[in-house]
Design a protein around this motif. Structure first.
Motif, PDB file in Angstrom:
ATOM      1  N   ASN A  27       0.827  -1.209   0.000  1.00 50.47           N
ATOM      2  CA  ASN A  27       0.000   0.000   0.000  1.00 50.47           C
ATOM      3  C   ASN A  27       0.861   1.259   0.000  1.00 50.47           C
ATOM      4  O   ASN A  27       0.551   2.233  -0.700  1.00 50.47           O
ATOM      5  N   ILE A  28       1.938   1.259   0.764  1.00 50.19           N
ATOM      6  CA  ILE A  28       2.840   2.415   0.781  1.00 50.19           C
ATOM      7  C   ILE A  28       3.521   2.569  -0.573  1.00 50.19           C
ATOM      8  O   ILE A  28       3.662   3.681  -1.084  1.00 50.19           O
ATOM      9  N   GLU A  29       3.917   1.463  -1.166  1.00 51.59           N
ATOM     10  CA  GLU A  29       4.552   1.520  -2.490  1.00 51.59           C
ATOM     11  C   GLU A  29       3.619   2.159  -3.509  1.00 51.59           C
ATOM     12  O   GLU A  29       4.041   2.962  -4.334  1.00 51.59           O
ATOM     13  N   GLU A  30       2.334   1.839  -3.432  1.00 53.17           N
ATOM     14  CA  GLU A  30       1.365   2.440  -4.346  1.00 53.17           C
ATOM     15  C   GLU A  30       1.261   3.951  -4.146  1.00 53.17           C
ATOM     16  O   GLU A  30       1.076   4.699  -5.096  1.00 53.17           O
ATOM     17  N   LEU A  31       1.396   4.402  -2.914  1.00 55.95           N
ATOM     18  CA  LEU A  31       1.355   5.835  -2.639  1.00 55.95           C
ATOM     19  C   LEU A  31       2.577   6.547  -3.220  1.00 55.95           C
ATOM     20  O   LEU A  31       2.483   7.703  -3.626  1.00 55.95           O
ATOM     21  N   LEU A  32       3.701   5.873  -3.247  1.00 55.15           N
ATOM     22  CA  LEU A  32       4.947   6.499  -3.671  1.00 55.15           C
ATOM     23  C   LEU A  32       5.129   6.568  -5.183  1.00 55.15           C
ATOM     24  O   LEU A  32       6.004   7.290  -5.657  1.00 55.15           O
ATOM     25  N   VAL A  33       4.318   5.860  -5.939  1.00 55.52           N
ATOM     26  CA  VAL A  33       4.495   5.873  -7.393  1.00 55.52           C
ATOM     27  C   VAL A  33       3.701   6.982  -8.077  1.00 55.52           C
ATOM     28  O   VAL A  33       3.794   7.126  -9.288  1.00 55.52           O
ATOM     29  N   GLU A  34       2.948   7.763  -7.324  1.00 54.85           N
ATOM     30  CA  GLU A  34       2.216   8.884  -7.894  1.00 54.85           C
ATOM     31  C   GLU A  34       3.181  10.065  -8.015  1.00 54.85           C
ATOM     32  O   GLU A  34       3.458  10.752  -7.033  1.00 54.85           O
ATOM     33  N   PRO A  35       3.709  10.318  -9.229  1.00 61.48           N
ATOM     34  CA  PRO A  35       4.780  11.316  -9.375  1.00 61.48           C
ATOM     35  C   PRO A  35       4.368  12.757  -9.047  1.00 61.48           C
ATOM     36  O   PRO A  35       5.198  13.534  -8.597  1.00 61.48           O
ATOM     37  N   ASP A  36       3.119  13.108  -9.255  1.00 62.55           N
ATOM     38  CA  ASP A  36       2.698  14.495  -9.051  1.00 62.55           C
ATOM     39  C   ASP A  36       1.936  14.705  -7.743  1.00 62.55           C
ATOM     40  O   ASP A  36       1.418  15.803  -7.508  1.00 62.55           O
ATOM     41  N   ALA A  37       1.874  13.704  -6.903  1.00 66.20           N
ATOM     42  CA  ALA A  37       1.129  13.829  -5.649  1.00 66.20           C
ATOM     43  C   ALA A  37       1.851  14.808  -4.722  1.00 66.20           C
ATOM     44  O   ALA A  37       3.073  14.765  -4.602  1.00 66.20           O
ATOM     45  N   PRO A  38       1.102  15.690  -4.090  1.00 67.51           N
ATOM     46  CA  PRO A  38       1.730  16.623  -3.147  1.00 67.51           C
ATOM     47  C   PRO A  38       2.395  15.865  -1.990  1.00 67.51           C
ATOM     48  O   PRO A  38       1.835  14.901  -1.460  1.00 67.51           O
ATOM     49  N   ARG A  39       3.569  16.309  -1.626  1.00 65.87           N
ATOM     50  CA  ARG A  39       4.356  15.641  -0.595  1.00 65.87           C
ATOM     51  C   ARG A  39       3.584  15.486   0.713  1.00 65.87           C
ATOM     52  O   ARG A  39       3.577  14.416   1.314  1.00 65.87           O
ATOM     53  N   LYS A  40       2.912  16.542   1.150  1.00 67.87           N
ATOM     54  CA  LYS A  40       2.167  16.476   2.407  1.00 67.87           C
ATOM     55  C   LYS A  40       1.072  15.413   2.354  1.00 67.87           C
ATOM     56  O   LYS A  40       0.836  14.691   3.320  1.00 67.87           O
ATOM     57  N   LYS A  41       0.403  15.312   1.201  1.00 68.22           N
ATOM     58  CA  LYS A  41      -0.661  14.324   1.050  1.00 68.22           C
ATOM     59  C   LYS A  41      -0.097  12.902   1.130  1.00 68.22           C
ATOM     60  O   LYS A  41      -0.672  12.030   1.790  1.00 68.22           O
ATOM     61  N   VAL A  42       1.028  12.671   0.477  1.00 65.52           N
ATOM     62  CA  VAL A  42       1.655  11.344   0.500  1.00 65.52           C
ATOM     63  C   VAL A  42       2.071  10.993   1.928  1.00 65.52           C
ATOM     64  O   VAL A  42       1.816   9.878   2.397  1.00 65.52           O
ATOM     65  N   PHE A  43       2.682  11.934   2.642  1.00 65.05           N
ATOM     66  CA  PHE A  43       3.108  11.666   4.016  1.00 65.05           C
ATOM     67  C   PHE A  43       1.917  11.350   4.904  1.00 65.05           C
ATOM     68  O   PHE A  43       1.968  10.436   5.724  1.00 65.05           O
ATOM     69  N   ARG A  44       0.846  12.100   4.758  1.00 69.52           N
ATOM     70  CA  ARG A  44      -0.366  11.848   5.563  1.00 69.52           C
ATOM     71  C   ARG A  44      -0.900  10.448   5.307  1.00 69.52           C
ATOM     72  O   ARG A  44      -1.266   9.721   6.230  1.00 69.52           O
ATOM     73  N   ARG A  45      -0.949  10.073   4.033  1.00 74.29           N
ATOM     74  CA  ARG A  45      -1.477   8.747   3.702  1.00 74.29           C
ATOM     75  C   ARG A  45      -0.560   7.642   4.219  1.00 74.29           C
ATOM     76  O   ARG A  45      -1.019   6.580   4.633  1.00 74.29           O
ATOM     77  N   ILE A  46       0.747   7.879   4.209  1.00 71.30           N
ATOM     78  CA  ILE A  46       1.687   6.878   4.739  1.00 71.30           C
ATOM     79  C   ILE A  46       1.477   6.700   6.232  1.00 71.30           C
ATOM     80  O   ILE A  46       1.395   5.564   6.717  1.00 71.30           O
ATOM     81  N   ILE A  47       1.371   7.810   6.984  1.00 71.45           N
ATOM     82  CA  ILE A  47       1.205   7.665   8.434  1.00 71.45           C
ATOM     83  C   ILE A  47      -0.135   7.042   8.793  1.00 71.45           C
ATOM     84  O   ILE A  47      -0.278   6.434   9.846  1.00 71.45           O
ATOM     85  N   GLU A  48      -1.112   7.170   7.905  1.00 67.93           N
ATOM     86  CA  GLU A  48      -2.395   6.497   8.131  1.00 67.93           C
ATOM     87  C   GLU A  48      -2.307   5.009   7.794  1.00 67.93           C
ATOM     88  O   GLU A  48      -3.057   4.198   8.325  1.00 67.93           O
ATOM     89  N   THR A  49      -1.383   4.631   6.910  1.00 66.51           N
ATOM     90  CA  THR A  49      -1.250   3.250   6.444  1.00 66.51           C
ATOM     91  C   THR A  49      -0.358   2.411   7.345  1.00 66.51           C
ATOM     92  O   THR A  49      -0.624   1.221   7.565  1.00 66.51           O
ATOM     93  N   VAL A  50       0.697   2.983   7.885  1.00 65.60           N
ATOM     94  CA  VAL A  50       1.697   2.231   8.650  1.00 65.60           C
ATOM     95  C   VAL A  50       1.101   1.376   9.777  1.00 65.60           C
ATOM     96  O   VAL A  50       1.468   0.202   9.915  1.00 65.60           O
ATOM     97  N   PRO A  51       0.193   1.883  10.598  1.00 66.77           N
ATOM     98  CA  PRO A  51      -0.312   1.045  11.694  1.00 66.77           C
ATOM     99  C   PRO A  51      -0.931  -0.277  11.246  1.00 66.77           C
ATOM    100  O   PRO A  51      -0.871  -1.265  11.979  1.00 66.77           O
ATOM    101  N   SER A  52      -1.477  -0.324  10.041  1.00 66.73           N
ATOM    102  CA  SER A  52      -2.121  -1.561   9.581  1.00 66.73           C
ATOM    103  C   SER A  52      -1.155  -2.737   9.486  1.00 66.73           C
ATOM    104  O   SER A  52      -1.579  -3.890   9.497  1.00 66.73           O
ATOM    105  N   GLY A  53       0.133  -2.471   9.404  1.00 63.24           N
ATOM    106  CA  GLY A  53       1.120  -3.537   9.299  1.00 63.24           C
ATOM    107  C   GLY A  53       1.660  -4.020  10.631  1.00 63.24           C
ATOM    108  O   GLY A  53       2.456  -4.947  10.675  1.00 63.24           O
TER     109      GLY A  53
END
Length: 89
Positions: A27-53
């Motif tokens: 799931n994190i890898e999928e977030l990182l392949v969006e080349p134009d995604a705003p950095r803050k948005k990607v970081f927010r989504r990562i911190i929301e995803t990490v606990p699931s693992g």
């Protein structure tokens, strides 16, 4: 017989935990392949995803710190129980 069942249950638990970890990484890898995604948005989504693992996602919180900027979920509290790693690029 009971010992064999206990070992099988332990193995199932082990592999379910590895499955959760891999799913989190994918799931994190999928977030990182969006080349134009705003950095803050990607970081927010990562911190929301990490606990699931993690084994106990309901009590796990993530934070990303880059320089003086820090990204975390609302309610994040730093405790002595932490795992941290520096990432060098």
């Amino acid at each position: 017989m009971s010992d064999r069942k206990d070992k099988a249950d332990d193995l199932v638990h082990f592999f379910r935990e590895r499955e959760k970890e891999l799913e989190c990484l994918y799931n994190i890898e999928e977030l990182l392949v969006e080349p134009d995604a705003p950095r803050k948005k990607v970081f927010r989504r990562i911190i929301e995803t990490v606990p699931s693992g993690w084994q106990f996602p309901n009590i796990c919180y993530a934070r990303i710190t880059i320089g003086s900027e820090s990204y975390s979920v609302p309610g994040f509290v730093e405790t002595s129980w932490a795992m941290a790693a520096d990432i060098f690029v």
